[in-house]
Motif scaffolding. Structure first.
Motif, short mmCIF file in Angstrom:
data_model
loop_
_atom_site.label_atom_id
_atom_site.label_comp_id
_atom_site.label_asym_id
_atom_site.label_seq_id
_atom_site.Cartn_x
_atom_site.Cartn_y
_atom_site.Cartn_z
N PRO A 1 -2.91 -1.49 -8.09
CA PRO A 1 -1.96 -0.57 -8.74
C PRO A 1 -1.17 0.27 -7.74
N ASP A 2 -1.76 0.64 -6.61
CA ASP A 2 -1.03 1.45 -5.61
C ASP A 2 0.14 0.67 -5.03
N GLU A 3 -0.11 -0.61 -4.74
CA GLU A 3 0.97 -1.44 -4.16
C GLU A 3 2.07 -1.66 -5.20
N ILE A 4 1.68 -1.86 -6.46
CA ILE A 4 2.67 -2.09 -7.53
C ILE A 4 3.51 -0.82 -7.72
N ASP A 5 2.87 0.32 -7.78
CA ASP A 5 3.60 1.59 -7.96
C ASP A 5 4.51 1.87 -6.78
#
Ligand SMILES: NC(=O)C1=CN([C@@H]2O[C@H](COP(=O)(O)OP(=O)(O)OC[C@H]3O[C@@H](n4cnc5c(N)ncnc54)[C@H](O)[C@@H]3O)[C@@H](O)[C@H]2O)C=CC1
Ligand SMILES: O=C(CO)COP(=O)(O)O
Length: 335
Positions: free
Chosen positions: A33-37
């Motif tokens: 999720p961090d990379e996607i955000d």
């Protein structure tokens, strides 16, 4: 064209920028999720590229279905160990024939197959066009900065190889074609093990002479192994052979080189082997090749793979392993 990109890591992001620059629609599929955000909200991928601002047209999602929907191409930019399970999830989602482009370098976790064979073992001719591998000397850290790079679009099918060549080629990313799938894929996997060795000798404090010897003998060893598998020897003098080997053995960007360097500096691999979380394909590839050569009568020697195996899997002292490599019986360079 829409390109579905598997992964939100460094190679996914680097190649997404090339395709986006070429005017294609790109969507990255991620599980982090961090990379996607980061990609969607801050338009960067801070974990991998501290200073790179990405275009807003590069988007990411955790929905595999949304990523695959209407895609003409699916680009594999996740570590090899996750490729089979991800393709199995993709299989029921495919509505139209797509072209799978593999950019991962190593072997399947379950079967030790190379990547194109892995893809064809999950997806049938009715579901996909001929498989293509995109391989060559190309660190994501440089591609994302649009630093001049040349790679190969490798496929058994010339038309599909040319199609993918056109898809990626631009003024800073030049793509050649090749039909030696076996040579390119075994070469791309093997060079990661030599890169670990290159890091080890740098970590131990050896110099340019040592690295040049390692790269040269590494090329000899990887081409002998590739030819046992059916590769063409000339492939090893090209981008997917010597090209990829040189960049990975010489660049601080290489995670395989970094791993070796850490091991050389710390004089043992145990700490690295128990704590490493970075993508470092050479570690498992070393074991696959070592075990394959040990269990067959190929009539070839693989001293560098054997040495890296001793260091990684037997916790042997790198210094002692290097000394024993140097003290082997003297022989002709052609052997
Ligand atoms: N980084 C580079 O310069 C190059 C990498 N490669 C190859 O590309 C492959 C990927 O490597 P990198 O991008 O460097 O690794 P990376 O560590 O930078 O990124 C890996 C990405 O895969 C994602 N991931 C892991 N499992 C997943 C799954 N099951 N589904 C979806 N995403 C998943 C992670 O969340 C992460 O975003 C490797 O085989 C590597 O050898 C090839 C050429 C250049
Ligand atoms: O394959 C690569 C460059 O061509 C990337 O190498 P590393 O996985 O060692 O970073």
């Amino acid at each position: 064209m829409k390109v579905a990109i598997l992964g939100t890591g460094s190679w996914a992001t680097g190649l997404a920028r090339v395709l986006n620059d070429n005017g294609h629609q790109v969507m990255l599929y991620g599980i982090n999720p961090d990379e996607i955000d980061d990609i969607n909200i801050r338009h960067c991928n801070y974990k991998y590229f501290k200073d790179v601002q990405l275009e807003e047209t590069i988007v990411a999602t955790s929905s595999l279905e949304m990523t695959i929907k209407d895609a003409h191409y699916i680009l594999i930019t996740i570590p090899t160990q996750f490729v089979r399970e991800t393709l199995q999830k993709i299989k029921p989602l495919l509505k139209e024939k797509v072209t799978i482009i593999n950019a991962a370098k190593g072997f399947d976790m379950n079967t030790n197959m190379r990547m194109s064979d892995t893809i064809r073992s999950v997806l049938t001719e009715d579901e996909i066009n001929p498989v293509v591998s995109l391989i060559g000397p190309s660190h994501a850290e440089e591609v994302v900065e649009r630093i001049l790079t040349a790679v190969c679009s490798v496929s058994l099918d010339e038309t599909t190889a040319k199609d993918v060549q056109k898809l990626f080629s631009n003024h800073y990313f030049r793509v050649y074609t090749s039909n030696d799938e076996i040579g390119a894929e075994y070469g791309a996997a093997y060079k990661n093990v030599i890169a670990v060795a290159s890091g080890v000798i740098a970590g131990l404090g050896y110099g340019d002479n040592t690295r040049a010897a390692l790269i040269t003998r590494g090329l000899h060893e990887m081409s002998l192994y590739g030819m046992i598998k059916g590769a063409k020897q000339e492939t090893y003098f090209g981008l997917t052979g010597i090209g990829d080997l040189v960049v990975t053995c010489s660049s601080v960007h290489s995670r395989n080189f970094q791993a070796g360097y850490e091991i050389g500096q710390s004089h043992r691999a145990l700490d690295f082997m128990t704590h490493n979380t970075k993508t470092c394909e050479g570690v498992r590839t070393c074991k696959v090749i070592h075990d394959d050569v040990m269990s067959h009568d190929y009539g070839i020697e693989t001293p560098i793979v054997d040495a890296v195996y001793e260091v990684l899997y037997k916790n042997a002292s790198p210094q002692e392993v290097v000394a024993s490599l140097m003290n082997r019986d003297l022989k002709s360079e052609q052997l």
